[in-house]
Write an enzyme that holds these catalytic residues in place. Structure first.
Site, short mmCIF file in Angstrom:
data_model
loop_
_atom_site.label_atom_id
_atom_site.label_comp_id
_atom_site.label_asym_id
_atom_site.label_seq_id
_atom_site.Cartn_x
_atom_site.Cartn_y
_atom_site.Cartn_z
CG ASP A 113 -1.95 1.33 1.15
OD1 ASP A 113 -2.36 1.61 0.19
OD2 ASP A 113 -2.63 1.33 2.35
CG ASP B 66 -2.42 1.24 6.60
OD1 ASP B 66 -3.16 1.12 5.61
OD2 ASP B 66 -1.91 2.33 6.96
CG ASN C 125 18.85 -39.14 11.33
OD1 ASN C 125 19.28 -38.25 12.03
ND2 ASN C 125 17.47 -39.24 11.79
CG ASN D 281 18.65 -39.61 15.77
OD1 ASN D 281 19.69 -39.70 15.41
ND2 ASN D 281 17.75 -40.48 15.27
CB THR E 230 24.85 -35.82 20.60
OG1 THR E 230 24.57 -36.89 19.73
CG2 THR E 230 25.28 -36.53 21.77
#
Length: 862
Positions: A302, A604, A670, A698, A701
């Site tokens: 705007d 606004d 992983n 997992n 640490t």
């Protein structure tokens, strides 16, 4: 019998109508249930996977595993709940759209009521400074002018008169001048304000870009976990493993695939980022909001109050003999008037200027007062700007109210006149007039130059017209001023035979920091498109001031008449939209989203709310913003400062970069566990990692290290690269390569260590492999801090929290190996120097090789 309107409704009738129509409120106030906020923290797919894993572990009798996973899920939920609840509380504190009370005539007497109690048929009284509490049909008005920018986007006040059948006042607009009386025609959701609020709620809830990315990742991991678990079960059944051992292997493998710490790490990282943004005056109402803004490729903004200060300011004065500029901004009279060569002038130095400023000051109903360090106005912004101008020129202030007669401004006449006593010899009374330049010039027979009144001829008239048209073309609002000496104190309606004094050019000035913010957005590859309710010329002029390139200006009517392909083509160029309405904004946003853009919409007003909800991220103003706009938004700018958006974009890009870093890091960790487990199962070896050991890696640490990685500072060039593609994966081709490479190496190295020490005992071999995997994962984190050769520039020790996290996690692993209670929990045994030596030797390539590869790659920013 008295006029019924002067009596108003009776108390009994008002009560009956209140019961019929309901309270005068939108009914959509953000009364979000704390339980609802808490519940939605547990709906993500990754979280659901963790809950299922915890259930399986519990069913198998692995209580410790189930409790550990459950604690992670709970931590993630609590962190998300706290952030969203704090945001909702902050939004409640910002509510100030509707006036708390209104003056109403009930039972023949004026009374003050809570706006919620107003009903259709009530007679309300309003004056300058009041908010209109409902939709009202005018029954009486004096010099009434109303600011409807919150509803229409038009920055200039409009005049209202009861004799106009279309004259209505609308809920949420503001009276800036005059006073009025009217009958309430609609309340609550039946108002025009309420219709737009309803349109806003029709736009469905959206998911953020990061949520979509993580949901895709969760689905991929789920499929991988189910597939590999099924493979393990099949292989186990083939080899004749026991059912419990088989399920424990499958559970360990599934746990190793799913990064249990990821939801918590994402939540913690985004929560810390949201906290940082609050300190920079941006309130994220959802944790992912800032990250989504960081992905924005288009900002639809705007104009009024967003790019501009929403404060009319006089910038030019023109008289037939001189052309002045005016310094200073807003309503603070600290500036001055100066000539083309920079010399300052005052009203006392120039009679022509003095009469012009006197007319501006006297033909004026605004009020300007100082409250602390701020200047506060009541009345028309244009009149307040003219009053400020008179102060800057040291125009003598009149004592009391010298006006003896007045003709108020009207939209038909486009001018206002007052009569005051003359202040010079030969002046009994003086008519002062201000208004639209074309109306004033056509009624002027003379013009003032060098202190003399001269006859207006075609040449002088043409010169004046050319001058004000040139100023208007720059986007300024032009107000002309004139006077006439007369023998009596009346204000004749003809208002002719005037002496033209000159004109004033007024601007709603751009915010000083906006131009730099737009330039920064452009440098980041982000387009900024202005969508405003103001006129085309004003919008184009402001765009030029703030550095927006505009080749095409389209109005709301143009948007209505354009086919989709034509609008699509226009949106690919440098376009600006003027005189727009809510439906136009929503169509524009949807069309941009159809092009694959990630759209941020700032606004606004009530009229901005539907587009704020439709956009990928809605950015509302906290100070000037309406209640509906803030409720529809994802991010609220507490300082209404456009430059805060750019800071939020930078923060959002930093957040996504860091999410990408720790997602790749966690998945590489992983992947190493999966490689070690799968290969070991396929060759028929004993279980290399226990489920509790995998959870330790997992959740503890890796999780702590990943959080520290999520606090990395923005890398060089963060705001010099284009926005990422809408469907860009959080992993990417390079990320997948890193995950496979690190996973293969760490999994293979852990297996080597396991079988190297297996003859010395299964517990020792498992402890050595477990510890090796932890240390491998810790030292490999440096490779994920930057994906190109930028580590040298960001500094190895610039993220001190990461160093502390590494040291702490190494210490925790030492405790896991040597502290008896932890040995029982994780089933570990002490390691000797030969085990530590081999682990250290195999960890060294994880630090050296990535940096060598980065050094050989072409340098890139970000």
């Amino acid at each position: 019998m008295p006029d019924a309107q002067k009596i108003g409704l009776s108390t009994a009738e008002a009560a009956a109508r209140l019961k019929k129509h309901g309270p005068n409120e939108l009914g959509e106030a953000r009364k979000v249930s704390p339980l609802a906020i808490l519940a939605r923290q547990f709906t993500g797919l990754l979280v659901v996977i963790l809950i299922v894993a915890a259930g399986i572990a519990l069913a198998l009798g692995e209580v410790i595993d189930a409790v550990a996973i459950g604690l992670v899920v709970l931590l993630n939920g609590v962190l998300g709940f706290v952030q969203e609840w704090r945001a909702e509380t902050a939004i409640d504190a910002l509510r100030s759209m509707l006036a708390a009370h209104a003056r109403v005539i009930r039972d023949g007497a004026e009374t003050v009521l809570d706006t919620r109690e107003i009903v259709p048929g009530d007679v309300v009284l309003m004056s300058a400074g009041d908010k209109v509490p409902a939709d009202v049909r005018l029954t009486g008005a004096v010099q009434l002018r109303v600011d409807e920018s919150a509803l229409t986007g038009e920055s200039l006040p409009v005049s209202k008169a009861p004799d106009d059948p279309e004259a209505r006042l609308y809920m949420g607009t503001s009276v800036v001048a005059g006073h009025a009386e009217g009958e309430v025609t609609a309340t609550g959701r039946d108002t025009r304000f309420g219709e737009i609020a309803t349109l806003t709620t029709e736009v469905g809830e959206k998911t953020t870009h990061l949520q979509q990315v993580l949901e895709r990742l969760a689905r991929q991991l789920t499929l991988a976990a189910l597939g590999l678990a099924a493979l393990v079960v099949a292989a186990g059944l083939y080899t004749g493993l026991g059912l419990h051992q088989l399920f424990m292997m499958a559970l360990s493998l599934a746990v190793s695939i799913v990064p249990e710490g990821l939801p918590a790490v994402v939540t913690i990282t985004l929560a810390l980022g949201a906290g940082a943004m609050v300190r920079q005056q941006a309130l994220a109402r959802r944790l992912q909001a800032v990250e989504t803004l960081g992905a924005a490729s288009v900002i639809c903004t705007d104009k009024t109050g967003t790019l501009t200060e929403d404060k009319m300011t006089a910038t030019r004065i023109w008289t037939a003999g001189a052309d002045y500029t005016v310094t200073g901004g807003g309503y603070d009279p600290a500036g001055h008037i100066e000539t083309a060569d920079g010399a300052r002038v005052r009203a006392g130095d120039d009679r022509d200027l003095c009469d012009l400023l006197s007319a501006a000051l006297l033909c004026n109903r605004a009020k300007l007062t100082r409250e602390g360090d701020d200047w506060v106005t009541v009345g028309s912004p244009t009149e307040a700007a003219l009053m400020t101008l008179a102060y800057k020129g040291w125009c003598p202030l009149p004592e009391g109210d010298p006006v003896v007669a007045e003709l108020p401004f009207s939209s038909e006449r486009k001018r206002m006149s007052v009569v005051t006593a003359g202040d010079r010899a030969g002046e009994d009374w003086v008519l002062h007039v201000k208004g639209a330049p074309e109306r004033i010039v056509e009624r002027s027979t003379r013009y003032r130059e060098a202190g003399e009144d001269r006859e207006m001829d075609p040449d002088s008239r043409a010169r004046i017209v050319a001058a004000y048209e040139a100023v208007a073309a720059e986007g300024a609002r032009v107000i002309a001023l004139a006077r006439r000496v007369q023998p009596d104190a009346t204000a004749p309606r003809d208002e002719d035979d005037l002496t033209f004094l000159g004109f004033v050019g007024l601007m709603d000035p751009p915010r000083p920091e906006v131009k730099g913010a737009i330039a920064a957005a452009k440098g980041a590859g982000i387009r900024v498109i202005m969508i405003t309710g103001d006129g085309a010329e004003t919008a184009r002029a402001v765009a030029g001031m703030v550095g927006l390139e505009v080749d095409t200006v389209l109005t709301g009517r143009d948007v209505e008449e354009m086919a989709d392909d034509a609008l699509d083509a226009a949106l690919r160029g440098n376009v600006l939209f003027a005189r727009t309405e809510p439906v136009h904004k929503m169509r524009i946003v949807r069309m941009l989203q159809g092009q694959g853009q990630i759209v941020a919409m700032t606004g606004d007003g009530v009229n901005d709310a539907p587009a704020l909800r439709q956009a990928d991220i809605g950015v509302a103003m906290g100070q000037r913003g309406t209640d509906v706009a803030r409720d529809a938004s994802d991010l609220v700018l507490l300082d209404d400062n456009f430059s805060t958006i750019v800071r939020a974009i930078r923060e959002g890009r930093r957040q996504f970069d860091n999410v990408r870093k720790f997602v790749r890091y966690l998945l590489s960790s992983n992947a190493g566990e999966v490689v070690a487990l799968m290969v070991n199962i396929l060759i028929g070896g004993p279980l290399i990692f226990l489920a509790t050991q995998i959870l330790w890696m997992n959740l503890i640490t890796d999780g702590v290290t990943a959080v520290a990685l999520g606090l990395e500072k923005a890398t060089p060039g963060t705001m010099k690269r284009p926005p990422r593609a809408k469907r860009e994966s959080v992993l990417g081709r390079a990320g997948l390569g890193m995950i496979l490479a690190f996973g293969t190496y760490t999994g293979g190295a852990s297996l080597w260590i396991f079988y190297t020490f297996l003859p010395m005992g299964e517990d020792l071999a498992r402890t050595a492999a477990f510890t090796a995997m932890v240390l491998f994962e810790k030292v490999s984190v440096f490779a994920f801090r930057a994906f190109h050769h930028t580590n040298w520039r960001i500094g190895w020790f610039s993220n001190r929290l990461l160093i502390l996290a590494l040291l702490a996690m190494v210490g925790a692993q030492l405790a896991a190996v040597y502290w008896p209670p932890m040995q029982v929990l994780l089933r570990t045994v002490p390691l000797g120097w030969d085990q530590w030596g081999l682990i250290g030797l195999l960890a060294l390539p994880l630090v050296v090789v990535p940096e060598v590869i980065k050094a050989l790659m072409p340098a890139r920013e970000g």
